[in-house]
Motif scaffolding. Structure first.
Motif, short mmCIF file in Angstrom:
data_model
loop_
_atom_site.label_atom_id
_atom_site.label_comp_id
_atom_site.label_asym_id
_atom_site.label_seq_id
_atom_site.Cartn_x
_atom_site.Cartn_y
_atom_site.Cartn_z
N VAL A 49 -1.76 -7.46 -10.78
CA VAL A 49 -2.00 -7.84 -11.97
C VAL A 49 -2.26 -6.15 -12.30
O VAL A 49 -3.52 -5.77 -11.78
CB VAL A 49 -1.27 -8.27 -13.59
N GLN A 50 -1.72 -5.09 -12.02
CA GLN A 50 -1.99 -3.75 -12.02
C GLN A 50 -1.98 -3.02 -13.15
O GLN A 50 -0.92 -3.12 -13.92
CB GLN A 50 -1.99 -2.64 -10.93
N THR A 51 -2.64 -1.97 -13.52
CA THR A 51 -2.16 -0.43 -13.98
C THR A 51 -2.94 0.56 -13.70
O THR A 51 -3.97 0.45 -12.66
CB THR A 51 -2.99 -1.02 -15.82
N THR A 52 -3.50 1.52 -13.98
CA THR A 52 -4.03 3.14 -13.71
C THR A 52 -5.07 3.16 -14.89
O THR A 52 -5.03 2.88 -15.79
CB THR A 52 -3.52 4.06 -13.67
N PHE A 53 -6.21 3.80 -13.73
CA PHE A 53 -7.26 4.45 -15.26
C PHE A 53 -8.05 5.59 -14.75
O PHE A 53 -7.78 5.93 -13.64
CB PHE A 53 -8.27 3.23 -15.04
N GLU A 54 -7.48 6.72 -15.62
CA GLU A 54 -8.31 7.44 -15.14
C GLU A 54 -9.76 8.12 -15.48
O GLU A 54 -10.23 7.75 -16.68
CB GLU A 54 -7.43 9.02 -15.76
N VAL A 55 -10.80 8.39 -14.12
CA VAL A 55 -12.05 8.42 -13.90
C VAL A 55 -11.76 10.19 -14.31
O VAL A 55 -11.35 10.91 -13.09
CB VAL A 55 -12.90 8.23 -12.45
#
Length: 172
Positions: A122-128
């Protein structure tokens, strides 16, 4: 041959895409349609990373819901790194960590991967975000000048004076 038209729509809720599909029925057959309206269950596994963006070193939390039974630990992934492991309780898993210091800037994939079944992800995105200087106001304390210290006077260097005194009966 029977045709089954579907209407589909994708909507974004935060960083999660939700796909809704509705079967509209119809077709070339005159037999009654048993699936006049059908909606796909969008309640599959969902991963939230809170907050959804941050700088390296910032604290973040993974929270997954509706997880299928894994039978072992879930690996916590961030980009190409494994940050640790967590276990699910029921259909929920939580993990607290921080944004890796050597993370690549921009959007990264954050996810949970089932250890015994690596294809279960299960995945999502994260902004660094790039590291910026703090924008918090700084407090400057103005201290009064120190009190004046008394000036140190130099002690006179003792001088040794020798006085020769003649005996009193020498002048006679």
């Amino acid at each position: 041959m029977r045709q089954t038209p579907w209407l589909a729509a994708t909507t974004f809720v935060g960083t999660i895409a939700v796909l809704l599909a509705v079967h509209t029925g119809g077709g070339a057959s005159s037999e009654p349609d048993r699936e006049a309206a059908r909606m796909l269950d969008p309640a599959g596994p969902v991963l939230f990373v809170t907050p959804p963006s941050g700088q390296p070193g910032d604290r973040i939390q993974y929270h997954a819901t509706n997880l299928p039974t894994c039978g072992g630990p879930w690996s916590v992934e961030f980009g190409d790194r494994v940050l640790g492991e967590t276990r699910q309780v029921g259909s929920v898993a939580d993990f607290r960590t921080s944004v890796p210091n050597r993370g690549v800037r921009g959007f990264q994939v954050a996810g949970l991967r089932c250890g015994p079944i690596p294809s279960m992800v299960v995945q999502t995105t994260f902004e660094v975000l790039p590291v910026t200087r703090t924008t918090e106001p700084t407090t400057t304390w103005l201290l009064p000048p120190p009190p004046e210290l008394p000036t140190r006077t130099k002690r006179p260097t003792p001088t040794i004076t020798t006085t020769t005194t003649a005996p009193a009966d020498a002048e006679r």
